[in-house]
Design an enzyme around this catalytic site. Structure first.
Site, short mmCIF file in Angstrom:
data_model
loop_
_atom_site.label_atom_id
_atom_site.label_comp_id
_atom_site.label_asym_id
_atom_site.label_seq_id
_atom_site.Cartn_x
_atom_site.Cartn_y
_atom_site.Cartn_z
N ARG A 35 0.82 -1.21 0.00
CA ARG A 35 0.00 0.00 0.00
C ARG A 35 0.86 1.27 0.00
NH1 ARG A 35 -4.84 -2.16 3.95
NH2 ARG A 35 -6.06 -3.01 2.25
N LYS A 197 -20.55 -17.56 -0.72
CA LYS A 197 -22.00 -17.41 -0.61
C LYS A 197 -22.63 -16.54 -1.70
CE LYS A 197 -22.24 -17.96 4.36
NZ LYS A 197 -22.36 -17.27 5.62
N GLY A 353 -11.14 -8.88 -2.16
CA GLY A 353 -10.83 -9.91 -1.17
C GLY A 353 -10.03 -11.10 -1.62
N GLY A 376 -13.65 -3.90 0.09
CA GLY A 376 -15.02 -3.39 0.21
C GLY A 376 -15.34 -2.33 -0.83
P1 AMP Z 1 -15.95 -14.78 -0.37
O1 AMP Z 1 -15.38 -14.09 0.83
O2 AMP Z 1 -17.43 -14.90 -0.36
O3 AMP Z 1 -15.40 -14.27 -1.68
O4 AMP Z 1 -15.49 -16.29 -0.23
C1 AMP Z 1 -14.16 -16.69 -0.23
C2 AMP Z 1 -14.08 -18.01 0.44
O5 AMP Z 1 -14.90 -18.95 -0.25
C3 AMP Z 1 -12.70 -18.63 0.44
O6 AMP Z 1 -12.20 -18.58 1.74
C4 AMP Z 1 -12.92 -20.05 -0.03
O7 AMP Z 1 -12.29 -21.01 0.78
C5 AMP Z 1 -14.42 -20.22 0.06
N1 AMP Z 1 -14.94 -21.24 -0.87
C6 AMP Z 1 -14.73 -21.33 -2.19
N2 AMP Z 1 -15.29 -22.45 -2.67
C7 AMP Z 1 -15.87 -23.10 -1.64
C8 AMP Z 1 -16.57 -24.33 -1.51
N3 AMP Z 1 -16.81 -25.12 -2.57
N4 AMP Z 1 -17.00 -24.67 -0.29
C9 AMP Z 1 -16.77 -23.88 0.77
N5 AMP Z 1 -16.10 -22.71 0.71
C10 AMP Z 1 -15.64 -22.32 -0.48
#
Ligand code: AMP
Length: 395
Positions: A35, A197, A353, A376
């Site tokens: 940064r 999610k 992220g 964010g």
């Molecule tokens: P996000 O913060 O929503 O972008 O999610 C990132 C996280 O999603 C990472 O830490 C991954 O380990 C998790 N992730 C990706 N694929 C899967 C999966 N098939 N099952 C559970 N977690 C997952």
């Protein structure tokens, strides 16, 4: 919006909101100076135009004065990156800051103490804004990472500078990169959304359906779609409350002529861990007691074709649990495809992220067109929001 090189900076004091929210180890040393490096072009531009710099930033989330989060700890790291001596003010406002700012000569750099030692910073307090503004002639915002916050240093302070305010180089690069994807992207435009999610990406999906030709949905998000369509997902991560919604999204995509690409096979295991037995399964027929943690080979082949055909690519979210080495293959392969497509002339933006962590970890950061510095702030931009820090520079 005015850029740094459009400002008259000769003999002017520029107060610059930088993002020096860097990680520190237990000995309070900077462990990653990315940064600081990212802020250098703007600082150099001000100095070479004959101005001086007053740098302001937050570090961590202090409640009041917290010595461990003093910006004093980062002075040597800043001096090393900038190749320049840095004067430090013990507080961001008050006598010490005022006298050091008043004495600042062209070519000099003053770093103010952590802005968040004052609760007024995040509260958007006018008095705090006025006190900070009184230190300088010109205001520059170069902190994309906090541009989605309506704090004093990112937003409120701007009103005291009338025309004498500008967007810093880094913030400008981020805006250009987002516009290249969402506004001016050469077709076909592809977005790849992964991560855990659906619920956290709803607004992004809604917004980008109007901008893209293809949408790859991977990672944990995919299972909610698969289940909604009648597939058996075993123990895979799935949001039961969103089944109806995902079907609606698929309908919307169809109506807008957006092609959705879901994984068709997965690497599954019996437990959320790296070392249990692994099997490749059809994503619609995941056995009871098994969960999918990575994309399978046929899915990756399909994704490769779409990525290589695309001229504009946005990537947010991993294709699997890349933190586990046995389930990182899909995310690594996707990085390789995007790198290849970029070499062939596509514009690629990685933002938000975990996909940023993944491209850095697996060595793709310099093989894509742009890696965003703001988590964010990038997500909110992709949701179509006008960030307060950017709006304030236009007002
Ligand atoms: P996000 O913060 O929503 O972008 O999610 C990132 C996280 O999603 C990472 O830490 C991954 O380990 C998790 N992730 C990706 N694929 C899967 C999966 N098939 N099952 C559970 N977690 C997952």
């Amino acid at each position: 919006m005015t850029t740094v090189n459009q400002l008259d900076l000769k003999n002017k004091k520029a107060i610059i909101r930088v993002d020096f929210n860097v990680p520190l180890n237990d000995a309070h040393q900077v462990t990653d100076n990315t940064r600081i490096v990212a802020a250098k072009p703007t600082i150099d531009a001000v100095l070479s135009a004959g101005g001086s710099c007053i740098l302001m930033s937050h570090l961590g989330r202090p409640k009041g004065v917290t010595p461990e989060l003093s910006l004093q700890h980062i002075i040597s790291a800043v001096e090393e990156v900038l190749g320049h001596k840095v004067i430090f003010a013990q507080d961001s406002i008050g006598e010490d800051a005022q006298s050091k700012a008043a004495a600042l000569k062209p070519g000099e750099i003053l770093l103010l103490e952590n802005l968040r030692f004052h609760a007024e910073e995040t509260a958007g307090d006018e008095g705090f804004a006025k006190a900070l503004a009184s230190l300088a002639d010109v205001y520059i915002n170069d902190a994309f990472g906090t541009a989605h916050r309506a704090h004093v240093s990112t937003t409120i302070i701007a009103q005291y500078f009338d025309q004498n305010k500008a967007v810093g180089n880094l913030l400008e690069q981020e805006i250009i990169a987002i516009d290249k994807v969402l506004k001016t992207g050469e077709k076909p435009v592809l977005a790849i959304l992964g991560g855990s999610k659906v619920s956290s990406k709803i607004t992004i999906i809604e917004n980008i359906l109007d901008k893209v030709d293809h949408l790859i949905i991977g990672g944990g998000m995919a299972y909610t779609f698969v289940k909604a369509k009648g597939g058996k997902v075993g123990n895979s991560i799935c949001e039961g409350d969103y089944l109806e919604y995902t079907l609606e999204l698929l309908e919307k995509a169809k109506a807008k002529n957006v092609q959705i690409h879901l994984p068709v096979d997965v690497i599954a295991t019996t437990d959320f861990s790296n070392d249990k037995e692994r099997k490749t399964m059809n994503i619609n027929e995941i056995e009871d007691g098994w969960e999918g943690l990575d994309a399978g080979p046929i899915s990756l082949q399909n994704f490769e074709n779409v990525v290589l055909e695309s001229k504009t690519i946005l990537w947010n979210g991993p294709l699997g649990v890349f933190e586990f080495s046995n389930f990182a293959n899909g995310t690594i392969k996707l990085g390789t495809f995007i790198a290849q497509s970029t070499t062939a002339g596509a514009f690629s933006l990685v933002g938000g992220g975990d996909s940023v962590a993944a491209v850095k970890q697996f060595g793709f950061a310099d093989k894509v067109s742009y890696v965003s510095t703001g988590g964010g702030a990038m997500l909110e931009s992709l949701e179509g929001k006008i960030l307060p820090g950017i709006a304030a520079l236009k007002a």
